[in-house]
Scaffold this motif. Sequence first.
Motif, PDB file in Angstrom:
ATOM      1  N   ILE A 175      67.716  -2.893  47.468  1.00  0.00           N
ATOM      2  CA  ILE A 175      67.115  -2.527  48.749  1.00  0.00           C
ATOM      3  C   ILE A 175      65.603  -2.755  48.765  1.00  0.00           C
ATOM      4  N   LEU A 176      64.968  -2.680  47.572  1.00  0.00           N
ATOM      5  CA  LEU A 176      63.543  -2.965  47.446  1.00  0.00           C
ATOM      6  C   LEU A 176      63.349  -3.907  46.265  1.00  0.00           C
ATOM      7  N   PRO A 177      63.608  -5.183  46.458  1.00  0.00           N
ATOM      8  CA  PRO A 177      63.500  -6.129  45.341  1.00  0.00           C
ATOM      9  C   PRO A 177      62.053  -6.297  44.884  1.00  0.00           C
ATOM     10  N   TYR A 178      61.866  -6.612  43.619  1.00  0.00           N
ATOM     11  CA  TYR A 178      60.534  -6.819  43.065  1.00  0.00           C
ATOM     12  C   TYR A 178      60.308  -8.300  42.812  1.00  0.00           C
ATOM     13  N   PHE A 179      59.074  -8.718  43.020  1.00  0.00           N
ATOM     14  CA  PHE A 179      58.677 -10.082  42.736  1.00  0.00           C
ATOM     15  C   PHE A 179      57.544 -10.051  41.710  1.00  0.00           C
ATOM     16  N   ARG A 180      57.427 -11.108  40.986  1.00  0.00           N
ATOM     17  CA  ARG A 180      56.455 -11.177  39.894  1.00  0.00           C
ATOM     18  C   ARG A 180      55.056 -10.776  40.375  1.00  0.00           C
ATOM     19  N   GLU A 181      54.412  -9.877  39.636  1.00  0.00           N
ATOM     20  CA  GLU A 181      53.047  -9.418  39.868  1.00  0.00           C
ATOM     21  C   GLU A 181      52.889  -8.653  41.182  1.00  0.00           C
ATOM     22  N   GLU A 182      54.007  -8.156  41.727  1.00  0.00           N
ATOM     23  CA  GLU A 182      53.929  -7.364  42.956  1.00  0.00           C
ATOM     24  C   GLU A 182      54.381  -5.930  42.680  1.00  0.00           C
ATOM     25  N   CYS A 183      54.028  -5.032  43.585  1.00  0.00           N
ATOM     26  CA  CYS A 183      54.501  -3.656  43.533  1.00  0.00           C
ATOM     27  C   CYS A 183      54.549  -3.133  44.968  1.00  0.00           C
ATOM     28  N   TYR A 184      55.140  -1.961  45.154  1.00  0.00           N
ATOM     29  CA  TYR A 184      55.188  -1.336  46.472  1.00  0.00           C
ATOM     30  C   TYR A 184      54.134  -0.241  46.547  1.00  0.00           C
ATOM     31  N   THR A 185      53.333  -0.283  47.602  1.00  0.00           N
ATOM     32  CA  THR A 185      52.337   0.763  47.810  1.00  0.00           C
ATOM     33  C   THR A 185      52.812   1.708  48.897  1.00  0.00           C
ATOM     34  N   VAL A 186      52.255   2.916  48.901  1.00  0.00           N
ATOM     35  CA  VAL A 186      52.668   3.963  49.828  1.00  0.00           C
ATOM     36  C   VAL A 186      51.458   4.404  50.648  1.00  0.00           C
ATOM     37  N   HIS A 187      51.653   4.515  51.956  1.00  0.00           N
ATOM     38  CA  HIS A 187      50.569   4.937  52.843  1.00  0.00           C
ATOM     39  C   HIS A 187      51.073   5.977  53.835  1.00  0.00           C
ATOM     40  N   ARG A 188      50.153   6.836  54.259  1.00  0.00           N
ATOM     41  CA  ARG A 188      50.435   7.675  55.411  1.00  0.00           C
ATOM     42  C   ARG A 188      50.279   6.801  56.657  1.00  0.00           C
ATOM     43  N   SER A 189      51.207   6.917  57.591  1.00  0.00           N
ATOM     44  CA  SER A 189      51.124   6.134  58.824  1.00  0.00           C
ATOM     45  C   SER A 189      51.315   7.026  60.032  1.00  0.00           C
ATOM     46  N   LYS A 190      50.751   6.598  61.145  1.00  0.00           N
ATOM     47  CA  LYS A 190      50.882   7.361  62.384  1.00  0.00           C
ATOM     48  C   LYS A 190      50.861   6.388  63.554  1.00  0.00           C
ATOM     49  N   LYS A 191      51.607   6.714  64.594  1.00  0.00           N
ATOM     50  CA  LYS A 191      51.556   5.899  65.804  1.00  0.00           C
ATOM     51  C   LYS A 191      50.232   6.173  66.509  1.00  0.00           C
ATOM     52  N   ARG A 192      49.391   5.159  66.573  1.00  0.00           N
ATOM     53  CA  ARG A 192      48.047   5.309  67.129  1.00  0.00           C
ATOM     54  C   ARG A 192      47.766   4.244  68.188  1.00  0.00           C
ATOM     55  N   PRO A 193      46.820   4.519  69.066  1.00  0.00           N
ATOM     56  CA  PRO A 193      46.311   3.437  69.914  1.00  0.00           C
ATOM     57  C   PRO A 193      45.523   2.465  69.033  1.00  0.00           C
ATOM     58  N   ALA A 194      45.545   1.204  69.390  1.00  0.00           N
ATOM     59  CA  ALA A 194      44.812   0.191  68.628  1.00  0.00           C
ATOM     60  C   ALA A 194      44.337  -0.897  69.581  1.00  0.00           C
ATOM     61  N   LEU A 195      43.230  -1.511  69.237  1.00  0.00           N
ATOM     62  CA  LEU A 195      42.655  -2.589  70.032  1.00  0.00           C
ATOM     63  C   LEU A 195      42.974  -3.916  69.368  1.00  0.00           C
ATOM     64  N   VAL A 196      43.564  -4.836  70.120  1.00  0.00           N
ATOM     65  CA  VAL A 196      43.879  -6.164  69.588  1.00  0.00           C
ATOM     66  C   VAL A 196      42.591  -6.982  69.516  1.00  0.00           C
ATOM     67  N   LEU A 197      42.269  -7.486  68.322  1.00  0.00           N
ATOM     68  CA  LEU A 197      41.078  -8.313  68.132  1.00  0.00           C
ATOM     69  C   LEU A 197      41.426  -9.794  68.040  1.00  0.00           C
ATOM     70  N   GLY A 198      42.637 -10.098  67.581  1.00  0.00           N
ATOM     71  CA  GLY A 198      43.067 -11.492  67.474  1.00  0.00           C
ATOM     72  C   GLY A 198      44.575 -11.580  67.578  1.00  0.00           C
ATOM     73  N   ASP A 199      45.084 -12.624  68.208  1.00  0.00           N
ATOM     74  CA  ASP A 199      46.531 -12.743  68.422  1.00  0.00           C
ATOM     75  C   ASP A 199      47.243 -13.468  67.291  1.00  0.00           C
ATOM     76  N   GLY A 200      46.527 -13.763  66.205  1.00  0.00           N
ATOM     77  CA  GLY A 200      47.178 -14.328  65.024  1.00  0.00           C
ATOM     78  C   GLY A 200      47.263 -15.839  64.975  1.00  0.00           C
TER      79      GLY A 200
END
Length: 250
Positions: free
Chosen positions: A85-110
């Motif tokens: 369910i959470l495969p690992y790739f060479r030299e990678e790891c999973y990080t954990v963050h607190r997240s919240k639904k927030r307003p955000a301003l779009v600066l670039g469309d990618g």
Amino acid sequence: MTYPDGTLQKFFDDKNWWDKKTDKTLTPGRLIWAFIPHVDIMPKSMIPVGRLEDEARNHNKINYEIADLRIRNPYNPMKNLPTAILPYFREECYTVHRSKKRPALVLGDGGPEIPKQLRSSMKPGSHVSPTITVAPYYGAEKKGQSKWYEPFVERIKKCEYPQYIWDILPIPSETKTSILRLDHIQPIGKHYNSYELTDYVLQPEAMDLLINEWLPWLFTGEMEVCEAEGCEKTYLLNEIREELLSDLSI
């Protein structure tokens, strides 16, 4: 919406700081909702420690511990159990963050979408997964109760710091006032399930000020001024900031 005297937005009152926009076009300046991870000073990593009891052969469930992820002593997840369910790739790891639904301003469309024939053989596909660049808003005052130190907020209102912009957002919220954190600029997935459009966009003159004057100030630590003799260019942010800071009691 009426902004109080002594704020950046008051200089735009005759043209509005926010414009109404009800179409579904994702453009720079658009106000959206999104789940935004909060970046801590010390990142955290998920460390697999073993599969659940009685489910030793179940590769979709596993026990994890959360620990500091130190740059000089990173944890190597490949030494422990991988899981489907959470495969690992060479030299990678999973990080954990607190997240919240927030307003955000779009600066670039990618940027433009990569043609299918150029991305079909990309492994992993995440190298060409489309993203947009946003800056999140944090609530500063909730139902009359200040969440940020008021004297600090007063200085943000006067444009003292390049990483913060004070605002009153034109959307229903528990928060009366908000702080745009330009030091938390980050990508989010460009997918209809990753964000929700509001009916508002930063008006063109305000967006021009942000992109061409405010962000260069943040990135370089310097604010452009017109020093050359006969210079006719107007640096709006410098003039506004000088006027606002002149009224600030030290």
